[in-house]
Design a protein around this motif. Structure first.
Motif, PDB file in Angstrom:
ATOM      1  N   PHE A 126      39.365   5.257 -24.917  1.00 11.79           N
ATOM      2  CA  PHE A 126      38.648   4.009 -25.177  1.00 11.79           C
ATOM      3  C   PHE A 126      37.937   3.596 -23.899  1.00 11.79           C
ATOM      4  N   LYS A 127      36.747   2.997 -24.024  1.00 12.02           N
ATOM      5  CA  LYS A 127      36.107   2.498 -22.805  1.00 12.02           C
ATOM      6  C   LYS A 127      36.279   0.986 -22.742  1.00 12.02           C
ATOM      7  N   ALA A 128      36.481   0.492 -21.534  1.00 11.51           N
ATOM      8  CA  ALA A 128      36.586  -0.955 -21.336  1.00 11.51           C
ATOM      9  C   ALA A 128      35.688  -1.324 -20.165  1.00 11.51           C
ATOM     10  N   PHE A 129      34.926  -2.398 -20.320  1.00 15.11           N
ATOM     11  CA  PHE A 129      34.040  -2.857 -19.248  1.00 15.11           C
ATOM     12  C   PHE A 129      34.584  -4.158 -18.662  1.00 15.11           C
ATOM     13  N   ASN A 130      34.661  -4.238 -17.332  1.00 17.24           N
ATOM     14  CA  ASN A 130      35.177  -5.451 -16.696  1.00 17.24           C
ATOM     15  C   ASN A 130      34.379  -6.694 -17.074  1.00 17.24           C
ATOM     16  N   PHE A 131      33.062  -6.538 -17.236  1.00 15.89           N
ATOM     17  CA  PHE A 131      32.217  -7.735 -17.352  1.00 15.89           C
ATOM     18  C   PHE A 131      31.401  -7.825 -18.643  1.00 15.89           C
ATOM     19  N   CYS A 132      31.531  -6.861 -19.545  1.00 15.74           N
ATOM     20  CA  CYS A 132      30.599  -6.848 -20.687  1.00 15.74           C
ATOM     21  C   CYS A 132      31.271  -6.808 -22.045  1.00 15.74           C
ATOM     22  N   ALA A 133      31.086  -7.889 -22.814  1.00 15.22           N
ATOM     23  CA  ALA A 133      31.480  -7.861 -24.215  1.00 15.22           C
ATOM     24  C   ALA A 133      30.545  -6.880 -24.915  1.00 15.22           C
ATOM     25  N   PRO A 134      30.929  -6.262 -26.039  1.00 22.34           N
ATOM     26  CA  PRO A 134      32.209  -6.417 -26.746  1.00 22.34           C
ATOM     27  C   PRO A 134      33.278  -5.439 -26.257  1.00 22.34           C
ATOM     28  N   PHE A 135      33.205  -5.007 -24.996  1.00 22.81           N
ATOM     29  CA  PHE A 135      34.175  -4.015 -24.517  1.00 22.81           C
ATOM     30  C   PHE A 135      35.056  -4.568 -23.403  1.00 22.81           C
ATOM     31  N   LEU A 136      35.256  -5.891 -23.392  1.00 29.60           N
ATOM     32  CA  LEU A 136      36.149  -6.457 -22.376  1.00 29.60           C
ATOM     33  C   LEU A 136      37.562  -5.931 -22.650  1.00 29.60           C
ATOM     34  N   PRO A 137      38.373  -5.772 -21.584  1.00 29.10           N
ATOM     35  CA  PRO A 137      39.706  -5.197 -21.767  1.00 29.10           C
ATOM     36  C   PRO A 137      40.496  -5.860 -22.898  1.00 29.10           C
ATOM     37  N   GLU A 138      40.390  -7.170 -22.984  1.00 22.04           N
ATOM     38  CA  GLU A 138      41.142  -7.868 -24.036  1.00 22.04           C
ATOM     39  C   GLU A 138      40.696  -7.421 -25.433  1.00 22.04           C
ATOM     40  N   GLN A 139      39.380  -7.251 -25.608  1.00 25.17           N
ATOM     41  CA  GLN A 139      38.862  -6.834 -26.918  1.00 25.17           C
ATOM     42  C   GLN A 139      39.291  -5.404 -27.239  1.00 25.17           C
ATOM     43  N   VAL A 140      39.226  -4.542 -26.223  1.00 28.46           N
ATOM     44  CA  VAL A 140      39.542  -3.130 -26.448  1.00 28.46           C
ATOM     45  C   VAL A 140      41.040  -2.940 -26.686  1.00 28.46           C
ATOM     46  N   LEU A 141      41.867  -3.671 -25.922  1.00 23.10           N
ATOM     47  CA  LEU A 141      43.317  -3.531 -26.102  1.00 23.10           C
ATOM     48  C   LEU A 141      43.770  -4.068 -27.462  1.00 23.10           C
ATOM     49  N   THR A 142      43.052  -5.063 -27.979  1.00 20.33           N
ATOM     50  CA  THR A 142      43.346  -5.547 -29.331  1.00 20.33           C
ATOM     51  C   THR A 142      43.178  -4.412 -30.332  1.00 20.33           C
ATOM     52  N   GLN A 143      42.113  -3.631 -30.133  1.00 21.25           N
ATOM     53  CA  GLN A 143      41.837  -2.480 -31.009  1.00 21.25           C
ATOM     54  C   GLN A 143      42.882  -1.370 -30.801  1.00 21.25           C
ATOM     55  N   VAL A 144      43.232  -1.117 -29.543  1.00 19.29           N
ATOM     56  CA  VAL A 144      44.231  -0.091 -29.217  1.00 19.29           C
ATOM     57  C   VAL A 144      45.544  -0.421 -29.926  1.00 19.29           C
ATOM     58  N   LYS A 145      45.925  -1.691 -29.854  1.00 20.93           N
ATOM     59  CA  LYS A 145      47.166  -2.138 -30.492  1.00 20.93           C
ATOM     60  C   LYS A 145      47.065  -1.976 -32.014  1.00 20.93           C
ATOM     61  N   ALA A 146      45.931  -2.406 -32.567  1.00 18.69           N
ATOM     62  CA  ALA A 146      45.732  -2.335 -34.022  1.00 18.69           C
ATOM     63  C   ALA A 146      45.785  -0.893 -34.523  1.00 18.69           C
ATOM     64  N   GLU A 147      45.321   0.051 -33.692  1.00 19.29           N
ATOM     65  CA  GLU A 147      45.315   1.460 -34.125  1.00 19.29           C
ATOM     66  C   GLU A 147      46.672   2.136 -33.924  1.00 19.29           C
ATOM     67  N   GLY A 148      47.660   1.377 -33.451  1.00 20.68           N
ATOM     68  CA  GLY A 148      49.018   1.913 -33.397  1.00 20.68           C
ATOM     69  C   GLY A 148      49.357   2.739 -32.170  1.00 20.68           C
ATOM     70  N   PHE A 149      48.579   2.603 -31.100  1.00 16.60           N
ATOM     71  CA  PHE A 149      48.928   3.314 -29.863  1.00 16.60           C
ATOM     72  C   PHE A 149      50.033   2.545 -29.156  1.00 16.60           C
ATOM     73  N   ASP A 150      50.994   3.254 -28.573  1.00 14.59           N
ATOM     74  CA  ASP A 150      52.058   2.523 -27.879  1.00 14.59           C
ATOM     75  C   ASP A 150      52.185   2.937 -26.415  1.00 14.59           C
ATOM     76  N   LYS A 151      51.280   3.799 -25.949  1.00 11.05           N
ATOM     77  CA  LYS A 151      51.297   4.192 -24.539  1.00 11.05           C
ATOM     78  C   LYS A 151      49.870   4.112 -24.000  1.00 11.05           C
ATOM     79  N   ILE A 152      49.743   3.655 -22.747  1.00  9.98           N
ATOM     80  CA  ILE A 152      48.404   3.431 -22.186  1.00  9.98           C
ATOM     81  C   ILE A 152      48.276   4.094 -20.827  1.00  9.98           C
ATOM     82  N   LEU A 153      47.191   4.838 -20.650  1.00  6.78           N
ATOM     83  CA  LEU A 153      46.847   5.360 -19.323  1.00  6.78           C
ATOM     84  C   LEU A 153      45.628   4.583 -18.835  1.00  6.78           C
ATOM     85  N   ILE A 154      45.810   3.809 -17.762  1.00  3.53           N
ATOM     86  CA  ILE A 154      44.708   3.014 -17.199  1.00  3.53           C
ATOM     87  C   ILE A 154      43.942   3.910 -16.229  1.00  3.53           C
TER      88      ILE A 154
END
Length: 404
Positions: A126-154
């Protein structure tokens, strides 16, 4: 030839059929034990209107860590910076649209393709952008959680410098995870982090190789090696970052290693820091402009500007460097200037970037799942404060004796 997501899906379906219907993560029907790779960059606004807002967020996250600036100053300062930038953006570059986001997407897709060849669909990038919606970390992690991932590599990818720039990524991920936490058990059961690739030998080799190829193709016919100068550009760092590790050591190391590879053939090499010229801050020197002037003084007739501290093209590597070259050309029209691209989506870079993630992904699959209860953090903090008040008196006198 890049396999499209449809092709990859079809391929996986075929493999599943061939293997008798067992998918890679057959042990977990609802798709647990899967790793989301969070590839992080700044992101770049593509219209000038968003720019003041971008500046304000950047100032909040970056400048706050090294400048003695009160918070109320950010909104007006961001607008002021945006006004300066409008001049550069509009008049000099004809409504510039940054290619950064598109390149970052290519990097995401390419790294994902390599990782899925090895790990299958258990891993997704997944890509996350520090400063740009719609890919802000909060938005992307919401999707990561919804898709059932339980481990994250930053995995911060854009800037090759430090725990400082990457630390911003972690800061934002932490904020998002706090907002997304479940009450008694956190959905994240494993985490890993890739701080930087400043010391990866293949990356260092690739930087030197790109410069050598370019010189052979374009400059060798007209310039002697001792007249062919190279400015290796790093991400600028503040010298005092309120105690944060600011990336100078890592960037310096990267520069020295690349320089070692080139210096016997091309003796005129300098680091050139791409600084944000913010007032009140002591930045790394020489900046790319001064580095170039110094090399011209030493007899350079050709200058190669190579970004080594950035993996993805962005307005610093494009506009700022272009701006510097314009200025130099006015003073020294007799010199040849070459502006090199970042590694971007070069196939060999995407391959190595995926390889750097492999050991961390392997570790996430092997580690015991973390069971974290966010509510306990508060209780622990309280308990520790309690212990501190009681247990201290008895010890303090003994400690004094030891010191004297």
């Amino acid at each position: 030839m890049v396999a499209s997501p449809e092709k990859l899906q079809q391929q996986t379906v075929n493999e599943t059929l061939e293997s008798g219907g067992h998918t890679h993560h057959s042990h977990s029907p609802e798709g647990g034990d899967r790793v989301a790779v969070l590839l992080m960059g700044y992101g770049e606004v593509e219209s000038y209107e968003d720019f003041a807002n971008y500046n304000e967020q950047a100032l909040n996250l970056l400048t706050a860590k090294f400048a003695p600036v009160p918070l109320w100053i950010y909104p007006p300062l961001a607008k002021l910076l945006a006004m300066f930038d409008l001049h550069e953006w509009d008049h000099q570059h004809d409504h510039f649209i940054s290619p950064h986001n598109a390149i970052f997407e290519q990097q995401r897709a390419g790294i994902e393709q390599h990782l899925q060849e090895k790990w299958g669909e258990r891993v997704k990038v997944f890509k996350a952008f520090n400063f740009c919606a719609p890919f802000l970390p909060e938005q992307v992690l919401t999707q990561v959680k919804a898709e059932g991932f339980d481990k994250i590599l930053i995995y911060p990818l854009l800037v090759v410098d430090s725990i400082f720039t990457s630390g911003i990524a972690v800061e934002q991920v932490n904020k998002a995870l706090t907002l997304l936490s479940d009450s008694s058990q956190h959905w994240v059961q494993g985490q890993r982090y890739i701080p930087s690739f400043y010391n990866e030998p293949e990356y260092i080799d690739l930087m030197a190789q790109m410069v050598e190829e370019k010189i052979r193709q374009d400059l060798a016919v007209a310039h002697l090696p001792s007249q062919t100068a190279i400015v290796l550009m790093n991400h600028g760092c503040p010298h005092k970052a309120k105690g944060f590790t600011s990336g100078i050591d890592e960037s310096q190391f990267l520069y020295e290693r690349v320089r070692e590879k080139l210096i016997h053939r091309y003796p005129l090499i300098s680091v050139g820091w791409l600084n944000h010229q913010t007032p009140l801050i002591d930045w790394t020197q020489p900046n790319a402009d001064l580095a170039a002037k110094n090399l011209i003084d030493l007899g350079a007739t050709a200058l190669v500007f190579m970004p080594i501290g950035f993996a993805t093209e962005n307005h610093e590597t494009l506009l700022d460097v272009d701006h510097i070259i314009h200025g130099l050309r006015r003073k020294h029209p007799e010199v040849t200037y070459v502006q090199m691209p970042c590694v971007n989506d070069r196939p060999e870079f995407l391959k190595m970037a995926a390889t750097w993630a492999d050991p961390q992904i392997a570790a996430l699959f092997e580690e015991q799942a973390l069971a974290v209860n966010p509510q306990l953090a508060v209780e622990q903090a309280k308990a520790h404060t309690h212990d501190h008040h009681h247990g201290h008196d008895g010890h303090s006198h003994d400690d004094d004796h030891h010191h004297h």
